[in-house]
Design a protein around this motif. Sequence first.
Motif, PDB file in Angstrom:
ATOM      1  N   LEU A   1     -39.794  42.668 -27.127  1.00  0.00           N
ATOM      2  CA  LEU A   1     -40.404  41.795 -28.069  1.00  0.00           C
ATOM      3  C   LEU A   1     -39.250  41.133 -28.979  1.00  0.00           C
ATOM      4  CD1 LEU A   1     -43.270  44.190 -29.490  1.00  0.00           C
ATOM      5  CD2 LEU A   1     -43.487  41.902 -28.077  1.00  0.00           C
ATOM      6  N   VAL A   2     -38.056  41.931 -29.585  1.00  0.00           N
ATOM      7  CA  VAL A   2     -37.129  41.427 -30.309  1.00  0.00           C
ATOM      8  C   VAL A   2     -36.462  40.128 -29.423  1.00  0.00           C
ATOM      9  CG1 VAL A   2     -35.032  41.658 -31.576  1.00  0.00           C
ATOM     10  CG2 VAL A   2     -36.976  43.253 -31.561  1.00  0.00           C
ATOM     11  N   LEU A   3     -36.284  40.534 -28.153  1.00  0.00           N
ATOM     12  CA  LEU A   3     -35.619  39.410 -27.343  1.00  0.00           C
ATOM     13  C   LEU A   3     -36.675  38.140 -27.355  1.00  0.00           C
ATOM     14  CD1 LEU A   3     -34.160  41.703 -24.448  1.00  0.00           C
ATOM     15  CD2 LEU A   3     -32.944  40.061 -26.094  1.00  0.00           C
ATOM     16  N   PHE A   4     -37.721  38.458 -27.056  1.00  0.00           N
ATOM     17  CA  PHE A   4     -38.831  37.197 -27.036  1.00  0.00           C
ATOM     18  C   PHE A   4     -38.654  36.516 -28.136  1.00  0.00           C
ATOM     19  CE2 PHE A   4     -42.962  35.496 -27.651  1.00  0.00           C
ATOM     20  CZ  PHE A   4     -43.171  34.656 -26.539  1.00  0.00           C
ATOM     21  N   LEU A   5     -38.690  37.052 -29.384  1.00  0.00           N
ATOM     22  CA  LEU A   5     -38.403  36.421 -30.573  1.00  0.00           C
ATOM     23  C   LEU A   5     -37.526  35.357 -30.622  1.00  0.00           C
ATOM     24  CD1 LEU A   5     -39.794  36.085 -33.427  1.00  0.00           C
ATOM     25  CD2 LEU A   5     -38.250  37.879 -34.206  1.00  0.00           C
ATOM     26  N   ALA A   6     -36.158  35.897 -29.956  1.00  0.00           N
ATOM     27  CA  ALA A   6     -34.887  35.237 -29.967  1.00  0.00           C
ATOM     28  C   ALA A   6     -35.218  34.066 -29.106  1.00  0.00           C
ATOM     29  CB  ALA A   6     -33.880  35.776 -29.505  1.00  0.00           C
ATOM     30  N   ILE A   7     -36.056  34.051 -28.079  1.00  0.00           N
ATOM     31  CA  ILE A   7     -36.247  32.812 -27.107  1.00  0.00           C
ATOM     32  C   ILE A   7     -37.236  32.144 -27.879  1.00  0.00           C
ATOM     33  CG2 ILE A   7     -37.410  32.279 -24.886  1.00  0.00           C
ATOM     34  CD1 ILE A   7     -36.388  34.962 -23.645  1.00  0.00           C
ATOM     35  N   TRP A   8     -38.095  32.424 -28.307  1.00  0.00           N
ATOM     36  CA  TRP A   8     -39.142  31.634 -29.289  1.00  0.00           C
ATOM     37  C   TRP A   8     -38.429  30.883 -30.292  1.00  0.00           C
ATOM     38  CZ3 TRP A   8     -43.592  34.539 -32.306  1.00  0.00           C
ATOM     39  CH2 TRP A   8     -44.439  33.524 -32.794  1.00  0.00           C
ATOM     40  N   ILE A   9     -37.322  31.708 -31.212  1.00  0.00           N
ATOM     41  CA  ILE A   9     -36.797  30.831 -32.158  1.00  0.00           C
ATOM     42  C   ILE A   9     -35.981  29.683 -31.351  1.00  0.00           C
ATOM     43  CG2 ILE A   9     -34.942  31.100 -33.729  1.00  0.00           C
ATOM     44  CD1 ILE A   9     -36.180  33.674 -34.414  1.00  0.00           C
ATOM     45  N   ARG A  10     -35.077  30.086 -30.417  1.00  0.00           N
ATOM     46  CA  ARG A  10     -34.376  29.132 -29.565  1.00  0.00           C
ATOM     47  C   ARG A  10     -35.170  27.742 -29.281  1.00  0.00           C
ATOM     48  NH1 ARG A  10     -30.336  29.393 -24.387  1.00  0.00           N
ATOM     49  NH2 ARG A  10     -30.015  27.370 -24.180  1.00  0.00           N
ATOM     50  N   TRP A  11     -36.247  27.781 -28.835  1.00  0.00           N
ATOM     51  CA  TRP A  11     -36.769  26.594 -28.479  1.00  0.00           C
ATOM     52  C   TRP A  11     -37.939  25.934 -29.638  1.00  0.00           C
ATOM     53  CZ3 TRP A  11     -35.023  24.662 -24.448  1.00  0.00           C
ATOM     54  CH2 TRP A  11     -34.140  25.494 -23.721  1.00  0.00           C
ATOM     55  N   THR A  12     -37.647  26.490 -30.682  1.00  0.00           N
ATOM     56  CA  THR A  12     -38.611  25.865 -31.873  1.00  0.00           C
ATOM     57  C   THR A  12     -37.643  25.320 -32.707  1.00  0.00           C
ATOM     58  OG1 THR A  12     -39.792  27.857 -31.477  1.00  0.00           O
ATOM     59  CG2 THR A  12     -40.465  26.768 -33.441  1.00  0.00           C
ATOM     60  N   LEU A  13     -36.583  26.082 -33.191  1.00  0.00           N
ATOM     61  CA  LEU A  13     -35.817  25.417 -34.391  1.00  0.00           C
ATOM     62  C   LEU A  13     -34.721  24.466 -33.935  1.00  0.00           C
ATOM     63  CD1 LEU A  13     -35.402  28.659 -36.414  1.00  0.00           C
ATOM     64  CD2 LEU A  13     -36.922  26.758 -36.746  1.00  0.00           C
ATOM     65  N   PRO A  14     -34.523  23.536 -34.696  1.00  0.00           N
ATOM     66  CA  PRO A  14     -33.460  22.603 -34.509  1.00  0.00           C
ATOM     67  C   PRO A  14     -31.914  23.309 -34.772  1.00  0.00           C
ATOM     68  CG  PRO A  14     -34.229  21.831 -36.422  1.00  0.00           C
ATOM     69  CD  PRO A  14     -34.962  23.045 -35.779  1.00  0.00           C
ATOM     70  N   ARG A  15     -30.917  22.892 -34.273  1.00  0.00           N
ATOM     71  CA  ARG A  15     -29.277  23.383 -34.621  1.00  0.00           C
ATOM     72  C   ARG A  15     -28.899  22.930 -35.898  1.00  0.00           C
ATOM     73  NH1 ARG A  15     -26.977  20.936 -30.032  1.00  0.00           N
ATOM     74  NH2 ARG A  15     -27.618  22.695 -28.693  1.00  0.00           N
ATOM     75  N   TYR A  16     -28.131  24.114 -36.262  1.00  0.00           N
ATOM     76  CA  TYR A  16     -27.638  23.695 -37.758  1.00  0.00           C
ATOM     77  C   TYR A  16     -26.223  23.112 -37.368  1.00  0.00           C
ATOM     78  CZ  TYR A  16     -29.832  26.589 -40.825  1.00  0.00           C
ATOM     79  OH  TYR A  16     -30.995  27.186 -41.772  1.00  0.00           O
ATOM     80  N   ARG A  17     -25.771  22.107 -38.388  1.00  0.00           N
ATOM     81  CA  ARG A  17     -24.432  21.486 -38.343  1.00  0.00           C
ATOM     82  C   ARG A  17     -23.324  22.562 -38.751  1.00  0.00           C
ATOM     83  NH1 ARG A  17     -25.263  17.206 -42.265  1.00  0.00           N
ATOM     84  NH2 ARG A  17     -23.982  18.596 -43.357  1.00  0.00           N
ATOM     85  N   TYR A  18     -22.181  22.542 -38.470  1.00  0.00           N
ATOM     86  CA  TYR A  18     -21.327  23.454 -38.715  1.00  0.00           C
ATOM     87  C   TYR A  18     -21.032  23.669 -40.161  1.00  0.00           C
ATOM     88  CZ  TYR A  18     -17.283  26.440 -37.952  1.00  0.00           C
ATOM     89  OH  TYR A  18     -16.260  27.534 -37.773  1.00  0.00           O
TER      90      TYR A  18
END
Lengths: 350, 200
Positions: A302-319
């Motif tokens: 479930l924790v791993l799935f959350l990471a995948i979910w976040i990856r395809w939902t949020l935009p990237r931070y600038r440095y």
Amino acid sequence: MRWIDLAKIGFVLAMVLSIVPVLVWLERKVSAFIQGRIGPNRTAVFGMRMAGLFQPLADAVKFIFKEDVVPLRVNRFLYTLAPTLVFVPPAIAFTVIPFGNKWGNEPLIVADVPIGILLLMSVLSISVYGLAFGGWASNNKFSLLGGLRSSAQMISYELTLGLTIITAVMMAGSVNPIEIVEKQAREGWNIVGGGNLWLAPAGIVATLLFYVASLAENNRLPFDLPECDAELVGGYHTEYSSMKFAMFFMGEYVAMVTMSALMVTLWLGGWHFPGLTRLHEGPYHWTEALVSHMVFMVKMGLVLFLAIWIRWTLPRYRYDQLMDLGWKRLVPLALATLVVVGVVGVLTHV
Amino acid sequence: MTEIINDVLGDPVFAICALISVMGALTVVSRRNPIHGALGLMLAFLAFAVLFIRLNATFLAAMHVLVYTGAILVLFLFVIMLLNLSREELGREYGVATKGAIALLVAVMCGLLLFAIGKDPDLARPASPIVDRVLYPGSAQELRVAEDGGAGSKPWGGVDHVGTALFGRWIFPFELVSVLIIVAILGAVVLAKRKLPPES
């Protein structure tokens, strides 16, 4: 060395390495679902498609048969060493994670060492070298900058990670992962204060902080600057190809697995599941061992799935935003949580 | 002397790690390429950590890898990589006379240290009681309690013992060190933020 230790090492290694392809497949399928696509479904063995489950296998074959391009004038030794340094430490760090309760008298953990979580932290801190060396040895300015960027990111977020781990250790009163999980099984998960309701808010905040820091540690989105090929010409692995690149790639996923397992161990009660009292009261037959392992794996999944979910939902931070978030927000917040847990814990007698 | 040789040969883990740490340290001082030096230092640090574990100082070993190998040495690497000095910029080799003088000085210092250790009967004893003496600098009786594993079944040098020692008997020096570190950080900030005079 007893045979059972060897068996446990083999089991954990096989487990971690076989989660990786499944995770890659899951990542593709979930991303396709989120973006309204179908995802990989063409690979087949003997006509069986299995919803594209063989895709990682095809990927692996492709990686092995790709030409291994080594750029001119690279430092060969470090160039070859770097992917290994990224891949091996997270796999070693898994040795101190209890992946179940007990089988008879045998705790389901590879190495029950007194420093436990500290060993995990120190082993994980070695993988920074893989990024730094990979970037430097590639003989490419963009790779060098990418390597420096990623290592600075890892070191910065290691602070938040360490502070939240200390918070969990304080709640459990031990650095030994087995004792941490047993305390949670007896009194309550650390995310809700480890049995002390006054600590529940701090527990939730610390869990979130830990999760954010673990995403940044693993170079996962929203902190995956090495993947930023359009703006930053990628990161430390720009010049890598074939299996060397695959090692970096797999290293990221192994680190994700280890971090998720650590999250489950520290905050989400490890193998404990409310109601299943036989898991921690015994008798410890193979059935209880298996069920406790399954509980652990499901939580980790479930924790791993959350990471995948976040990856395809949020935009990237600038440095600069990433560094601001790390140093100006997360570190002070983690420190405050630590102080709150200490003071409240003493006032309410944990 | 033969006793020492027997001790070393009877403990292969110590022998191997000591060899690695010495070789790593030699790499650091003998290589002109700073990256090779950093690699040697990393090897030496990792070997030190194993030696700390052999001395029962498990907490120290973990912290050593976490802080020195995992953070401080990485900062060294940052500086080395960002400067990326060429062979000419690294400067000339020292002459034989200078090298010899440095070697002699180091040898004399090491000799003095060994002499001092040999003079002190407590320090000359096998390794783990030394750790004990640092952690339990009390009376001989306290030391004996520690040797018997008086504080429960856990080995000494673990997190609980170091914590008790640091935040109990040694709380004052410990806090002084933290003040010292704060001062150093403030000093670094002041130096970095200082306004340079224009046209300089």
